[in-house]
Enzyme design. Structure first.
Site, PDB file in Angstrom:
ATOM      1  N   GLY A  11      -7.230 -55.165  21.113  1.00 43.64           N
ATOM      2  CA  GLY A  11      -6.900 -55.632  19.780  1.00 43.64           C
ATOM      3  C   GLY A  11      -8.015 -55.335  18.794  1.00 43.64           C
ATOM      4  N   VAL A  23     -23.616 -47.412  15.574  1.00 44.42           N
ATOM      5  CA  VAL A  23     -23.829 -46.550  16.738  1.00 44.42           C
ATOM      6  C   VAL A  23     -24.083 -45.116  16.286  1.00 44.42           C
ATOM      7  CG1 VAL A  23     -22.732 -45.528  18.776  1.00 44.42           C
ATOM      8  CG2 VAL A  23     -22.493 -47.976  18.332  1.00 44.42           C
ATOM      9  N   ARG A  72      -3.867 -49.693  24.167  1.00 45.63           N
ATOM     10  CA  ARG A  72      -4.021 -50.185  25.531  1.00 45.63           C
ATOM     11  C   ARG A  72      -3.503 -49.106  26.474  1.00 45.63           C
ATOM     12  NH1 ARG A  72      -5.228 -55.516  24.552  1.00 45.63           N
ATOM     13  NH2 ARG A  72      -4.344 -56.402  22.646  1.00 45.63           N
ATOM     14  N   ASP A 103     -12.507 -58.525  26.851  1.00 51.67           N
ATOM     15  CA  ASP A 103     -12.817 -58.505  28.279  1.00 51.67           C
ATOM     16  C   ASP A 103     -12.124 -57.362  29.017  1.00 51.67           C
ATOM     17  OD1 ASP A 103     -10.280 -59.589  28.066  1.00 51.67           O
ATOM     18  OD2 ASP A 103     -10.649 -61.274  29.395  1.00 51.67           O
ATOM     19  N   THR A 125     -13.718 -58.901  19.291  1.00 52.15           N
ATOM     20  CA  THR A 125     -12.479 -59.664  19.408  1.00 52.15           C
ATOM     21  C   THR A 125     -12.552 -60.881  18.501  1.00 52.15           C
ATOM     22  OG1 THR A 125     -11.147 -61.083  20.876  1.00 52.15           O
ATOM     23  CG2 THR A 125     -13.445 -60.758  21.482  1.00 52.15           C
ATOM     24  N   ILE A 126     -11.452 -61.205  17.830  1.00 50.22           N
ATOM     25  CA  ILE A 126     -11.470 -62.363  16.940  1.00 50.22           C
ATOM     26  C   ILE A 126     -11.455 -63.668  17.713  1.00 50.22           C
ATOM     27  CG2 ILE A 126     -10.299 -61.071  15.108  1.00 50.22           C
ATOM     28  CD1 ILE A 126      -7.757 -62.730  15.760  1.00 50.22           C
ATOM     29  N   ASP A 127     -11.132 -63.631  19.011  1.00 48.82           N
ATOM     30  CA  ASP A 127     -10.951 -64.868  19.772  1.00 48.82           C
ATOM     31  C   ASP A 127     -12.257 -65.580  20.123  1.00 48.82           C
ATOM     32  OD1 ASP A 127      -8.181 -64.688  19.791  1.00 48.82           O
ATOM     33  OD2 ASP A 127      -8.142 -63.482  21.610  1.00 48.82           O
ATOM     34  N   ASP A 129     -14.094 -65.213  22.700  1.00 48.40           N
ATOM     35  CA  ASP A 129     -13.919 -65.681  24.083  1.00 48.40           C
ATOM     36  C   ASP A 129     -14.684 -64.850  25.107  1.00 48.40           C
ATOM     37  OD1 ASP A 129     -12.417 -63.387  23.787  1.00 48.40           O
ATOM     38  OD2 ASP A 129     -10.665 -64.147  24.856  1.00 48.40           O
ATOM     39  N   ARG A 171      -4.429 -67.191  22.705  1.00 51.58           N
ATOM     40  CA  ARG A 171      -3.586 -67.467  23.872  1.00 51.58           C
ATOM     41  C   ARG A 171      -4.345 -68.209  24.966  1.00 51.58           C
ATOM     42  NH1 ARG A 171      -1.045 -61.663  25.070  1.00 51.58           N
ATOM     43  NH2 ARG A 171      -3.083 -61.080  24.258  1.00 51.58           N
ATOM     44  N   GLY A 185     -10.568 -79.430   7.775  1.00 59.49           N
ATOM     45  CA  GLY A 185     -10.267 -80.854   7.774  1.00 59.49           C
ATOM     46  C   GLY A 185      -8.940 -81.220   8.414  1.00 59.49           C
ATOM     47  N   ALA A 186      -8.531 -80.456   9.432  1.00 58.98           N
ATOM     48  CA  ALA A 186      -7.274 -80.755  10.109  1.00 58.98           C
ATOM     49  C   ALA A 186      -7.341 -82.128  10.781  1.00 58.98           C
ATOM     50  CB  ALA A 186      -6.964 -79.680  11.153  1.00 58.98           C
ATOM     51  N   LYS A 214      -0.531 -89.398   2.967  1.00 57.66           N
ATOM     52  CA  LYS A 214       0.865 -88.970   2.980  1.00 57.66           C
ATOM     53  C   LYS A 214       1.062 -87.554   3.524  1.00 57.66           C
ATOM     54  CE  LYS A 214       2.209 -92.785   1.053  1.00 57.66           C
ATOM     55  NZ  LYS A 214       2.744 -92.847  -0.312  1.00 57.66           N
ATOM     56  N   ARG A 243       6.614 -79.239   8.957  1.00 59.62           N
ATOM     57  CA  ARG A 243       6.835 -77.863   8.521  1.00 59.62           C
ATOM     58  C   ARG A 243       5.902 -76.956   9.313  1.00 59.62           C
ATOM     59  NH1 ARG A 243      10.564 -80.025   6.970  1.00 59.62           N
ATOM     60  NH2 ARG A 243      11.553 -80.034   4.889  1.00 59.62           N
ATOM     61  N   ILE A 250      -2.254 -61.553  10.215  1.00 63.62           N
ATOM     62  CA  ILE A 250      -3.174 -61.534   9.073  1.00 63.62           C
ATOM     63  C   ILE A 250      -4.570 -61.961   9.516  1.00 63.62           C
ATOM     64  CG2 ILE A 250      -1.331 -62.043   7.435  1.00 63.62           C
ATOM     65  CD1 ILE A 250      -2.616 -64.862   7.142  1.00 63.62           C
ATOM     66  N   GLN A 251      -4.651 -62.660  10.645  1.00 58.69           N
ATOM     67  CA  GLN A 251      -5.951 -63.117  11.137  1.00 58.69           C
ATOM     68  C   GLN A 251      -6.824 -61.974  11.638  1.00 58.69           C
ATOM     69  OE1 GLN A 251      -5.187 -66.919  13.667  1.00 58.69           O
ATOM     70  NE2 GLN A 251      -3.205 -65.965  13.318  1.00 58.69           N
TER      71      GLN A 251
END
Length: 319
Positions: A11, A23, A72, A103, A125-127, A129, A171, A185-186, A214, A243, A250-251
């Site tokens: 990805g 590089v 891939r 990975d 990688t954006i994850d 991880d 994932r 602030g979730a 609310k 909702r 987009i991420q």
């Protein structure tokens, strides 16, 4: 060593181009010829390799995605595919390879190194991880993309007094949801690495209503479940209307942040230095703001975990 190459695999992530640029320019600075492998490992097998000059990487540091494209390759997972890849590298007289990816890309780099061809891995990688590094290339940009979206969604949530479930990528890793949830602030953050109790989530929402709140935001990593499924459960079991907003790809896109540009530049430069030192099978990372490198095989044995302190803090701040 006279010739090296660079490829991007898996990805895409913002900052990959900055890594490619580093590089190429670091290599040329040290008198090397640098080649770009297009379309990842599959392009390597197909011999899609071109020499890159200083101008080849001009005006790309600010661009998202990867100018080398990515893919891939099932063929590369086979012994035959890996030997074909090495044959292509040797026919171009390339002596070292820098691989930018996650990975899966690291596993490919390790296979080539084990067969006698030195490879260096950069965590693209954006994850966020990949073990052995505090941050991966692209994570900061993705995080800021999600936070901006969360801020905008909160405006609507507040205006209509609604609960929004925002589904983000991840994932197997919850870093994006966790960091964005804290930054945005979730009221609730759900990630694959931590179990959760729906009754507890509902109690938190009800507590908010009791104190006059609310609207609420639930940050959900896709690896937990889909946002639509969670919305259905809350509706059917608790009668709570929500909702759903799925942020999707987009991420992955967008101009990389300054942090990701500098990170990728530092890592790319270090990768070239490692090859010049005659090393292969190393994974470059950043820890405590210092560029480090580890054995790829050891990195692949470990498991990246989100910061537990940050998860605890998210609970404390969302009361």
């Amino acid at each position: 060593m006279k010739r090296i190459a660079v490829l991007t695999s898996g990805g895409d992530s913002p900052g990959m181009n900055a890594g490619i640029r580093a590089v190429v320019r670091k290599g040329i600075f040290h008198g090397l010829e640098v080649y770009g492998v297009y379309h990842g490992y599959q392009g390597l097998i197909n011999g899609d390799i071109k020499k890159l000059e200083l101008g080849s990487v001009g005006d790309i540091i600010h661009r998202g995605g990867t100018i080398l494209q990515s893919s891939r390759s099932e063929q590369f997972k086979t012994e035959e595919g890996q030997l074909l890849a090495i044959q292509q590298l040797k026919s171009s007289e390339i002596e070292g390879l820098v691989v930018i990816g996650g990975d899966g890309s690291y596993r490919g780099a390790l296979k080539l190194t084990e067969k006698g061809f030195p490879c260096i891995g950069l965590p693209g990688t954006i994850d966020n991880d990949i073990p052995g590094t505090d941050f991966t290339i692209g994570f900061d940009t993705a995080l800021n993309t999600v936070v901006r979206a969360m801020d905008q969604i909160r405006d609507t949530a507040q205006s209509h007094e609604r609960i929004f479930i925002i589904e983000v990528m991840g994932r197997h890793a919850g870093d994006i949801a966790l960091w964005a949830g804290v930054a945005g602030g979730a009221e609730t953050i759900l990630i694959p690495e931590r179990s959760f109790d729906l009754d507890d989530i509902v109690k938190r929402l009800e507590h908010g209503v009791e104190r006059g709140k609310k609207h609420s935001i639930i940050a959900l990593a896709e690896g937990v479940m889909s946002a639509s499924k969670l919305a259905d459960i809350l509706k059917e079991k608790y009668g709570i209307e929500t909702r759903v907003s799925v942020l999707g790809h987009i991420q992955r896109g967008g101009s990389p942040t300054g942090f990701d540009r500098v990170l990728a530049s530092r890592m790319g430069a270090r990768a070239v230095e490692l090859l010049l030192e005659g090393k292969g099978g190393r994974a470059v990372g950043i820890q405590k703001n210092q560029i480090v490198d580890h054995d790829i095989e050891e990195i692949l044995k470990e498991k990246s975990e989100p910061i537990g302190e940050l998860y605890t803090l998210s609970k404390q701040l969302s009361i």
